[in-house]
Design a protein around this motif. Structure first.
Motif, PDB file in Angstrom:
ATOM      1  N   GLN A   1       0.914  -1.200  -0.167  1.00 38.97           N
ATOM      2  CA  GLN A   1      -0.079   0.043   0.013  1.00 38.97           C
ATOM      3  C   GLN A   1       0.836   1.448  -0.103  1.00 38.97           C
ATOM      4  O   GLN A   1       0.390   2.305  -0.204  1.00 38.97           O
ATOM      5  N   GLY A   2       2.203   1.345   0.484  1.00 38.54           N
ATOM      6  CA  GLY A   2       3.050   2.210   0.601  1.00 38.54           C
ATOM      7  C   GLY A   2       2.597   3.358   1.558  1.00 38.54           C
ATOM      8  O   GLY A   2       2.858   4.552   1.213  1.00 38.54           O
ATOM      9  N   ASP A   3       1.931   2.691   2.582  1.00 40.59           N
ATOM     10  CA  ASP A   3       1.544   3.678   3.913  1.00 40.59           C
ATOM     11  C   ASP A   3       1.778   2.971   5.008  1.00 40.59           C
ATOM     12  O   ASP A   3       1.320   1.843   5.307  1.00 40.59           O
ATOM     13  N   SER A   4       2.660   3.589   6.048  1.00 41.81           N
ATOM     14  CA  SER A   4       3.328   2.944   7.236  1.00 41.81           C
ATOM     15  C   SER A   4       2.226   3.040   8.465  1.00 41.81           C
ATOM     16  O   SER A   4       2.471   2.554   9.488  1.00 41.81           O
ATOM     17  N   GLU A   5       1.183   3.788   8.053  1.00 45.09           N
ATOM     18  CA  GLU A   5       0.075   3.796   9.315  1.00 45.09           C
ATOM     19  C   GLU A   5      -1.007   2.833   8.972  1.00 45.09           C
ATOM     20  O   GLU A   5      -1.328   2.789   7.922  1.00 45.09           O
ATOM     21  N   ILE A   6      -1.218   2.127  10.085  1.00 49.54           N
ATOM     22  CA  ILE A   6      -2.584   1.111   9.837  1.00 49.54           C
ATOM     23  C   ILE A   6      -3.486   1.391  10.907  1.00 49.54           C
ATOM     24  O   ILE A   6      -3.172   2.054  12.033  1.00 49.54           O
ATOM     25  N   ALA A   7      -4.540   0.901  10.654  1.00 47.93           N
ATOM     26  CA  ALA A   7      -5.784   0.884  11.549  1.00 47.93           C
ATOM     27  C   ALA A   7      -6.018  -0.300  12.249  1.00 47.93           C
ATOM     28  O   ALA A   7      -5.797  -1.551  11.567  1.00 47.93           O
TER      29      ALA A   7
END
Length: 428
Positions: free
Chosen positions: A406-412
């Motif tokens: 996803q290229g996004d290091s913040e997760i929910a």
């Protein structure tokens, strides 16, 4: 960085490197009521929309109390003793009180499982307890049809009781908006034709037949019409926090007391989130909800509002009882053969749903927007192939791969699964 998910009767703990940002989404802090019978008895004495329970019970020959089946963590062990004690003190003999398990089309609860569900050995050994059987036509009273043409059949034992009582857990529900109240009656003790008509594609594909929405929800509206047709039903509704402690008890006329409990629960279960995520980690709510893959689907649908298009939902569910009903397995096999479009075209042709195929329909909703991965220790290789989603054996690895993809290091992270519904609210 560490977080935990509800899983079976305990938790799963996952450690991630500090480079991963974790946005934990939990209920807003909920005040809880004190221990003991006092708060419950107070709700009986200070009802919503009716007389106190002791007055309602006076002069009644018998009573039928509906309770949810084993899939709901209702604190029956705390609710039932003061409820039944109040009925007996009002003059209803204990032999004239029936606890009826509102199974809908689920399997019956028996033996030690039933004892666990009741939560009180004294009640279990002294009060008659029976299961609802939706497929027994003669066991239901025919009330005609709703304005939308849904046939109404309700368990005769409940309909013919002199005093009709319902207990229920108010939580977000991915079809009916919120559970509890009217839902314990229909589908809880409804005839199979009623339930199958509730769950057709033209109802469940309605844009208002979703989590936390009741106004304009066709399923909720049908349920309300049914309880009004039956007449005079009273309900004890409860809301619980993330530790399953009682936060609210409402007793009263079924419709108004339920709405009050929903108003309370909305303040805690609907959580505003200011961004969407490419990686969402959630659970199926732990025991008892995550006993089957059938119930696990709820946890996949709940976070949809904060899922980025093309994102990934990773869900952990023990599935200790396997897939669920044979009918659900058949629906899953049909879905795996036909694919999303073919399965939905098949459903669109039906005027009455087949048993449990609606859960496969609900599974398709998140699959339209992204991918789903499942971590479980309860499904066989054959069952995993029937899930229609990708199994994973290492949660940490699956999360790291999704973050990279996803290229996004913040997760929910949603530890409580379907008991919490995140709502996207733009920070602007």
């Amino acid at each position: 960085m560490e977080f935990s998910l509800l899983y079976g009767r305990s938790d799963l703990t996952i450690n991630l490197p500090p480079s991963i940002g974790i946005r934990e989404i939990v209920k807003y802090p909920m005040p809880t009521v004190e221990d003991g019978d006092g708060p419950i008895l107070q709700s009986f004495a200070d009802p919503i929309g009716c007389k106190p329970l002791s007055e309602l019970a006076r002069g009644r020959k018998n009573a039928c109390i509906l309770i949810c089946d084993i899939t709901r963590p209702v604190p029956n062990g705390r609710l039932l003793p003061p409820l039944i004690d109040t009925l007996i003190k009002a003059g209803i003999d204990h032999e004239q009180i029936l606890i009826l398990v509102a199974t809908g089309l689920h399997r019956p609860n028996e033996g030690e499982e039933l004892r666990e569900l009741i939560g009180s050995d004294e009640i279990f050994s002294s009060i008659r307890i029976e299961n609802h059987f939706a497929r027994d036509r003669e066991a239901h009273v025919d009330f005609g049809v709703t304005s939308a043409g849904i046939p109404i059949g309700i368990d005769r034992r409940f309909v013919e009781a002199d005093l009709r009582l319902v207990t229920g857990l108010v939580e977000p529900h991915f079809m009916a908006g919120y559970s509890g109240g009217r839902k314990v009656v229909a589908p809880g003790v409804a005839y199979q034709d009623t339930i199958l008509s509730f769950h057709t594609a033209h109802v469940l594909e309605h844009p208002r037949a979703v989590n936390c929405v009741m106004d304009g929800n066709p399923l909720h509206e049908a349920q309300i019409e049914i309880i009004r047709r039956i007449g005079e039903i009273y309900a004890v509704n409860v809301a619980i926090d993330d530790k399953r402690l009682l936060g609210r008890i409402t007793f009263g006329e079924i419709e108004t007391s339920h709405l009050e409990a929903v108003r309370f629960m909305r303040r805690y279960a609907e959580v505003d989130v200011d961004r969407k995520f490419g990686t969402i980690i959630t659970s199926a709510g732990g025991y008892p909800l995550d006993r089957t893959y059938y119930q696990t689907v709820k946890g996949m649908v709940s976070p949809l509002d904060i899922l980025q298009e093309g994102g990934t939902i990773i869900i952990a569910s023990e599935c200790s009882e396997g897939m669920g009903s044979g009918e659900f397995v058949t629906a899953q096999e049909e879905f795996c053969r036909r694919g999303t479009d073919g399965f939905m075209k098949m459903l669109a042709r039906r005027s009455v749903a087949l048993i449990d195929e609606w859960q496969t329909e609900m599974l398709i909703k998140p699959l339209r927007h992204g991918s789903i991965q499942l971590y479980t220790t309860g499904l066989s290789e054959g069952d995993l192939a029937r899930t229609g989603i990708e199994p994973v054996t290492d949660l940490r690895e699956a999360i790291m791969e999704s973050v990279h993809r996803q290229g996004d290091s913040e997760i929910a992270v949603i530890p409580e699964g379907p008991y919490v519904v995140p709502r996207y609210r733009s920070a602007g």
